[in-house]
Design a protein around this motif. Structure first.
Motif, mmCIF file in Angstrom:
data_model
loop_
_atom_site.group_PDB
_atom_site.id
_atom_site.type_symbol
_atom_site.label_atom_id
_atom_site.label_comp_id
_atom_site.label_asym_id
_atom_site.label_seq_id
_atom_site.Cartn_x
_atom_site.Cartn_y
_atom_site.Cartn_z
ATOM 1 N N ASN A 31 0.825 -1.200 0.000
ATOM 2 C CA ASN A 31 0.000 0.000 0.000
ATOM 3 C C ASN A 31 0.859 1.249 0.000
ATOM 4 O OD1 ASN A 31 0.304 1.173 2.949
ATOM 5 N ND2 ASN A 31 0.156 -1.054 3.149
ATOM 6 N N ARG A 97 -5.056 6.115 1.997
ATOM 7 C CA ARG A 97 -4.371 4.828 1.820
ATOM 8 C C ARG A 97 -4.801 4.255 0.479
ATOM 9 N NH1 ARG A 97 -2.144 0.811 5.572
ATOM 10 N NH2 ARG A 97 -2.276 -1.270 4.674
ATOM 11 N N GLN A 99 -4.559 0.873 -1.762
ATOM 12 C CA GLN A 99 -4.212 -0.535 -1.802
ATOM 13 C C GLN A 99 -5.254 -1.276 -2.625
ATOM 14 O OE1 GLN A 99 -4.565 -1.475 2.544
ATOM 15 N NE2 GLN A 99 -6.022 -3.052 1.868
#
Length: 115
Positions: A31, A97, A99
């Motif tokens: 990530n 974030r 991911q």
């Protein structure tokens, strides 16, 4: 994935603040974590990001040399040390974030820099 940010507030110009963000949930995958900000009437802009394995960092031009991003992969946290703050740094800061090909956003924390 859930993101919780800490550390916003009011500071005088020239001062410093540290923001932190903790990720929880399905977080044990590659990530990038970091921060974006949005001031009233402006678009959201990149502040800084950092890769989980590479450690590669990316900074917005306006904060280079003043802000430092770091992260603790074991704790799934990212921090942003903001030095020499300027009134134009005032904004809502959002933890981000990336991911599994999607973005996750925290609720935002307000930073106000008085002149």
């Amino acid at each position: 994935v859930q993101l919780q940010a800490y550390g916003g507030g009011l500071v005088q110009a020239g001062g410093y603040l540290t923001l932190s963000c903790a990720a929880s949930g399905n977080v044990f995958v590659p990530n990038t974590m970091g921060w974006y900000r949005q001031a009233p009437g402006k678009q959201r802009e990149l502040v800084a990001t950092m890769g989980s394995y590479s450690g590669n960092t990316k900074y917005g031009d306006s904060v280079k040399g003043r802000f430092t991003i770091s992260r603790d992969n074991a704790q799934n946290t990212v921090s942003l040390r903001m030095d020499n703050l300027k009134p134009e740094d005032s904004a809502v800061y959002y933890c981000n974030r990336w991911q599994s090909n999607r973005d996750y956003w925290g609720p935002g924390t307000l930073v106000t820099v008085s002149s």
